[in-house]
Design a protein around this motif. Structure first.
Motif, mmCIF file in Angstrom:
data_model
loop_
_atom_site.group_PDB
_atom_site.id
_atom_site.type_symbol
_atom_site.label_atom_id
_atom_site.label_comp_id
_atom_site.label_asym_id
_atom_site.label_seq_id
_atom_site.Cartn_x
_atom_site.Cartn_y
_atom_site.Cartn_z
ATOM 1 N N LEU A 1 0.829 -1.202 0.000
ATOM 2 C CA LEU A 1 0.000 0.000 0.000
ATOM 3 C C LEU A 1 0.868 1.259 0.000
ATOM 4 O O LEU A 1 0.665 2.165 -0.819
ATOM 5 N N LEU A 2 1.841 1.320 0.892
ATOM 6 C CA LEU A 2 2.694 2.507 0.966
ATOM 7 C C LEU A 2 3.540 2.675 -0.291
ATOM 8 O O LEU A 2 3.738 3.797 -0.761
ATOM 9 N N ARG A 3 4.021 1.569 -0.844
ATOM 10 C CA ARG A 3 4.802 1.659 -2.087
ATOM 11 C C ARG A 3 3.947 2.239 -3.205
ATOM 12 O O ARG A 3 4.369 3.140 -3.931
ATOM 13 N N LEU A 4 2.730 1.727 -3.350
ATOM 14 C CA LEU A 4 1.851 2.212 -4.420
ATOM 15 C C LEU A 4 1.515 3.692 -4.241
ATOM 16 O O LEU A 4 1.517 4.459 -5.206
ATOM 17 N N LEU A 5 1.218 4.090 -3.016
ATOM 18 C CA LEU A 5 0.807 5.475 -2.773
ATOM 19 C C LEU A 5 1.975 6.454 -2.753
ATOM 20 O O LEU A 5 1.891 7.540 -3.329
ATOM 21 N N GLU B 1 5.098 5.041 -6.019
ATOM 22 C CA GLU B 1 4.581 5.038 -7.393
ATOM 23 C C GLU B 1 3.535 6.124 -7.630
ATOM 24 O O GLU B 1 3.108 6.323 -8.763
ATOM 25 N N ASN B 2 3.119 6.810 -6.558
ATOM 26 C CA ASN B 2 2.173 7.927 -6.640
ATOM 27 C C ASN B 2 0.881 7.544 -7.371
ATOM 28 O O ASN B 2 0.370 8.280 -8.203
ATOM 29 N N ARG B 3 0.366 6.345 -7.053
ATOM 30 C CA ARG B 3 -0.861 5.862 -7.681
ATOM 31 C C ARG B 3 -2.080 6.512 -7.039
ATOM 32 O O ARG B 3 -2.057 6.882 -5.868
ATOM 33 N N SER B 4 -3.155 6.597 -7.787
ATOM 34 C CA SER B 4 -4.412 7.141 -7.269
ATOM 35 C C SER B 4 -5.093 6.101 -6.383
ATOM 36 O O SER B 4 -4.791 4.902 -6.464
ATOM 37 N N TYR B 5 -6.033 6.565 -5.561
ATOM 38 C CA TYR B 5 -6.786 5.639 -4.718
ATOM 39 C C TYR B 5 -7.539 4.627 -5.588
ATOM 40 O O TYR B 5 -7.650 3.465 -5.216
ATOM 41 N N ALA B 6 -8.051 5.058 -6.726
ATOM 42 C CA ALA B 6 -8.771 4.143 -7.619
ATOM 43 C C ALA B 6 -7.840 3.033 -8.107
ATOM 44 O O ALA B 6 -8.230 1.854 -8.138
ATOM 45 N N GLU B 7 -6.622 3.389 -8.477
ATOM 46 C CA GLU B 7 -5.658 2.390 -8.941
ATOM 47 C C GLU B 7 -5.264 1.438 -7.816
ATOM 48 O O GLU B 7 -5.164 0.231 -8.016
ATOM 49 N N VAL B 8 -5.039 2.000 -6.632
ATOM 50 C CA VAL B 8 -4.670 1.184 -5.479
ATOM 51 C C VAL B 8 -5.811 0.242 -5.121
ATOM 52 O O VAL B 8 -5.597 -0.938 -4.849
ATOM 53 N N SER B 9 -7.027 0.771 -5.152
ATOM 54 C CA SER B 9 -8.208 -0.032 -4.857
ATOM 55 C C SER B 9 -8.283 -1.251 -5.778
ATOM 56 O O SER B 9 -8.506 -2.377 -5.325
ATOM 57 N N ILE C 1 -8.821 2.766 2.073
ATOM 58 C CA ILE C 1 -7.414 3.079 1.786
ATOM 59 C C ILE C 1 -6.853 4.120 2.755
ATOM 60 O O ILE C 1 -5.768 3.928 3.303
ATOM 61 N N GLY C 2 -7.560 5.210 2.972
ATOM 62 C CA GLY C 2 -7.073 6.257 3.874
ATOM 63 C C GLY C 2 -6.817 5.759 5.285
ATOM 64 O O GLY C 2 -5.720 5.958 5.834
ATOM 65 N N PRO C 3 -7.803 5.099 5.917
ATOM 66 C CA PRO C 3 -7.569 4.592 7.271
ATOM 67 C C PRO C 3 -6.455 3.552 7.353
ATOM 68 O O PRO C 3 -5.644 3.572 8.289
#
Length: 73
Positions: free
Chosen positions: A25-29, A32-40, A50-52
């Motif tokens: 999760l931290l790597r993606l956010l 890689e600066n991914r959006s919440y939609a992409e991470v989801s 995702i936020g919590p």
């Protein structure tokens, strides 16, 4: 530069102490600066979670760093 490399090593060591879920999760956010939609989609996680989860993972990371005795509070 020495301080920077020590900090990078400390963070990398602390990241290794996290769960796979937190590391991914931290790597993606953060890396890689991914959006919440992409991470989801990638992690099969509801967007609202995702936020919590991110906050908990960052708290775990902070705790790992602070207990490493390399970085003073």
């Amino acid at each position: 530069l020495v301080e920077d490399s020590e900090l990078i090593e400390t963070v990398a060591t602390a990241m290794a102490g996290l769960t796979e879920r937190c590391r991914r999760l931290l790597r993606l956010l953060l890396v890689e600066n991914r959006s919440y939609a992409e991470v989801s989609e990638e992690l099969s996680m509801p967007i609202g979670s995702i936020g919590p989860v991110r906050q908990r993972c960052l708290s775990y990371l902070r705790r790992e760093i602070m207990t490493s005795k390399v970085v003073e509070p």
